[in-house]
Write an enzyme that holds these catalytic residues in place. Structure first.
Site, mmCIF file in Angstrom:
data_model
loop_
_atom_site.group_PDB
_atom_site.id
_atom_site.type_symbol
_atom_site.label_atom_id
_atom_site.label_comp_id
_atom_site.label_asym_id
_atom_site.label_seq_id
_atom_site.Cartn_x
_atom_site.Cartn_y
_atom_site.Cartn_z
ATOM 1 N N ASP A 40 -5.481 7.789 -1.344
ATOM 2 C CA ASP A 40 -4.219 7.234 -2.541
ATOM 3 C C ASP A 40 -2.907 7.489 -2.294
ATOM 4 O O ASP A 40 -2.496 7.931 -1.119
ATOM 5 C CB ASP A 40 -4.219 8.864 -3.181
ATOM 6 C CG ASP A 40 -3.938 8.844 -4.593
ATOM 7 O OD1 ASP A 40 -4.030 7.447 -4.953
ATOM 8 O OD2 ASP A 40 -3.502 9.998 -5.377
ATOM 9 N N GLY A 41 -1.951 6.422 -2.963
ATOM 10 C CA GLY A 41 -0.922 6.586 -3.109
ATOM 11 C C GLY A 41 -0.282 5.008 -2.666
ATOM 12 O O GLY A 41 1.126 4.629 -2.325
ATOM 13 N N ASN A 42 -1.262 4.456 -2.141
ATOM 14 C CA ASN A 42 -1.315 2.519 -2.086
ATOM 15 C C ASN A 42 0.024 2.098 -2.941
ATOM 16 O O ASN A 42 1.583 1.231 -3.064
ATOM 17 C CB ASN A 42 -2.142 2.210 -2.170
ATOM 18 C CG ASN A 42 -3.095 2.244 -1.173
ATOM 19 O OD1 ASN A 42 -2.356 3.046 0.198
ATOM 20 N ND2 ASN A 42 -4.235 1.798 -1.107
ATOM 21 N N GLY A 43 0.023 2.783 -4.406
ATOM 22 C CA GLY A 43 0.807 1.849 -5.607
ATOM 23 C C GLY A 43 1.821 2.818 -5.284
ATOM 24 O O GLY A 43 2.859 1.373 -5.496
ATOM 25 N N HIS A 57 -1.932 -1.782 -0.649
ATOM 26 C CA HIS A 57 -3.489 -1.310 -0.478
ATOM 27 C C HIS A 57 -3.892 -2.355 1.206
ATOM 28 O O HIS A 57 -4.478 -2.431 2.014
ATOM 29 C CB HIS A 57 -4.066 -2.728 -1.417
ATOM 30 C CG HIS A 57 -4.584 -1.625 -2.804
ATOM 31 N ND1 HIS A 57 -5.014 -0.683 -3.529
ATOM 32 C CD2 HIS A 57 -3.979 -2.188 -4.117
ATOM 33 C CE1 HIS A 57 -4.645 0.212 -3.912
ATOM 34 N NE2 HIS A 57 -4.399 -1.502 -4.612
ATOM 35 N N SER A 85 -13.792 3.493 -7.291
ATOM 36 C CA SER A 85 -13.709 4.498 -7.718
ATOM 37 C C SER A 85 -14.837 2.982 -8.853
ATOM 38 O O SER A 85 -14.102 2.221 -9.436
ATOM 39 C CB SER A 85 -13.683 5.387 -8.432
ATOM 40 O OG SER A 85 -12.478 5.265 -9.684
ATOM 41 N N GLU A 87 -13.857 4.840 -11.902
ATOM 42 C CA GLU A 87 -12.635 4.755 -12.838
ATOM 43 C C GLU A 87 -12.071 3.065 -12.555
ATOM 44 O O GLU A 87 -10.624 2.800 -13.416
ATOM 45 C CB GLU A 87 -12.620 6.498 -12.747
ATOM 46 C CG GLU A 87 -13.048 7.075 -13.656
ATOM 47 C CD GLU A 87 -14.530 7.597 -12.888
ATOM 48 O OE1 GLU A 87 -15.582 7.458 -13.092
ATOM 49 O OE2 GLU A 87 -14.241 7.617 -11.290
ATOM 50 N N ARG A 91 -8.150 -0.521 -14.319
ATOM 51 C CA ARG A 91 -7.529 -0.840 -13.893
ATOM 52 C C ARG A 91 -6.994 -2.431 -13.698
ATOM 53 O O ARG A 91 -7.789 -3.266 -14.871
ATOM 54 C CB ARG A 91 -7.277 -0.833 -12.394
ATOM 55 C CG ARG A 91 -6.899 0.291 -11.806
ATOM 56 C CD ARG A 91 -6.563 0.156 -10.619
ATOM 57 N NE ARG A 91 -6.207 1.621 -10.191
ATOM 58 C CZ ARG A 91 -5.970 2.666 -8.668
ATOM 59 N NH1 ARG A 91 -5.419 1.182 -7.345
ATOM 60 N NH2 ARG A 91 -5.909 3.280 -8.348
ATOM 61 N N LEU A 151 -19.994 6.796 15.729
ATOM 62 C CA LEU A 151 -19.464 7.102 13.995
ATOM 63 C C LEU A 151 -19.768 6.684 13.270
ATOM 64 O O LEU A 151 -19.934 5.033 12.956
ATOM 65 C CB LEU A 151 -17.600 6.547 14.163
ATOM 66 C CG LEU A 151 -17.622 7.201 13.464
ATOM 67 C CD1 LEU A 151 -16.718 8.823 12.582
ATOM 68 C CD2 LEU A 151 -15.713 6.238 12.806
ATOM 69 N N LEU A 215 -10.079 16.509 -6.180
ATOM 70 C CA LEU A 215 -11.131 15.524 -5.955
ATOM 71 C C LEU A 215 -11.420 15.033 -6.442
ATOM 72 O O LEU A 215 -11.656 13.309 -6.439
ATOM 73 C CB LEU A 215 -12.320 16.207 -5.998
ATOM 74 C CG LEU A 215 -13.203 16.248 -5.056
ATOM 75 C CD1 LEU A 215 -13.139 15.800 -3.722
ATOM 76 C CD2 LEU A 215 -14.554 17.522 -5.840
#
Length: 265
Positions: A40-43, A57, A85, A87, A91, A151, A215
């Site tokens: 979170d926080g790119n914008g 991004h 997401s 949601e 955007r 991984l 979350l």
């Protein structure tokens, strides 16, 4: 040093962090097996610099793959990241289109390196609405890396925790109706087998960047007993050192799973 997996594939070592930082010497038993990250926080990162949101991004791509290398160095076995997401379709059309092209491009640019590192790429999320080229790119990345075991990187694209559980419930209902499953035999293990990634272990640690403390519909089933780390750092400024710090904090916590454990000295 070059590592070799059970099927003989040769894996390159992670590139060292530019600062020379090394992972903390945590006992294997205290390293989280499965870490989830809400990136979170790119914008906000872009806005503070007078840039378009899309530049945030783009900057976040390096953060993700630095964390992949840091996870390998520390011994984390599963890393799940919230890339898009269910949601996020709310955007602007321009940003959604950018994110679709960007997701496709990320693995066009990075898949050879992920394969060389021994990363197995997986995709969790719904197919409807997702661009066809993105689906093809994710599926081809899964196929190319399916035998890697160093991984597992789960890309949650067009993903929502409630949607995943609803889809699992619908599939269970179909199998009960068609006689393949008995309703009185359904338990938590049954539900897990119907989720997007049935072999995915529960989350041990969820990290969310940018200071938000929620979350946001991320891996709800798998996060039932996860520890949480909420950090102020915006995602494009986050790297493996922040990941390691969160894992060190995780290692100091007592995980009770509803029971009682003796107090650590």
């Amino acid at each position: 040093m070059t590592l070799r997996n059970d099927v003989g594939a040769r894996f390159r070592d992670p590139h060292p962090h530019p600062s020379g930082a090394r992972p903390p010497a945590l006992p294997r038993s205290l390293v989280p097996r499965h870490v989830g990250i809400v990136m979170d926080g790119n914008g906000r990162w872009a806005k503070r610099r007078g840039l378009a949101r899309t530049k945030g991004h783009e900057a976040g791509e390096d953060s993700l793959f630095d964390c992949v290398e840091g996870a390998i160095e520390l011994g984390v076995r599963w890393l799940s990241v919230y890339a898009f997401s269910t949601e996020n379709w709310k955007r602007s059309p321009d940003e959604v289109a950018f994110l679709m092209r960007f997701t496709d491009g990320v693995f066009g640019r990075r898949i050879a390196d992920m394969d060389a590192l021994g990363v197995r790429v997986r995709w969790a999320g719904r197919r409807p609405r997702l661009w066809g080229n993105v689906i093809r790119r994710l599926e081809s990345s899964e196929e190319r890396t399916r035998d890697n075991d160093r991984l597992t990187l789960v890309m949650c694209v067009n993903y929502g925790g409630r949607a995943e559980i609803a889809d699992a419930a619908a599939a269970i209902a179909r199998d009960v109706r068609e006689g393949r499953l008995r309703a009185d035999r359904i338990d938590e293990a049954t539900v897990s087998r119907y989720l997007d990634e049935p072999d995915m272990p529960d989350l041990d640690l969820v990290i969310r960047t940018s200071g938000e403390q929620r979350l946001s519909n991320f891996l709800l089933w798998q996060a039932a007993y996860a520890e949480f780390s909420f950090v102020e750092t915006l995602w494009p400024d986050f790297d493996r050192r922040d990941l390691w710090q969160a894992c060190e904090e995780f290692a100091r916590r007592d995980r009770r799973y509803g029971g009682i454990v003796a107090h650590r000295a």
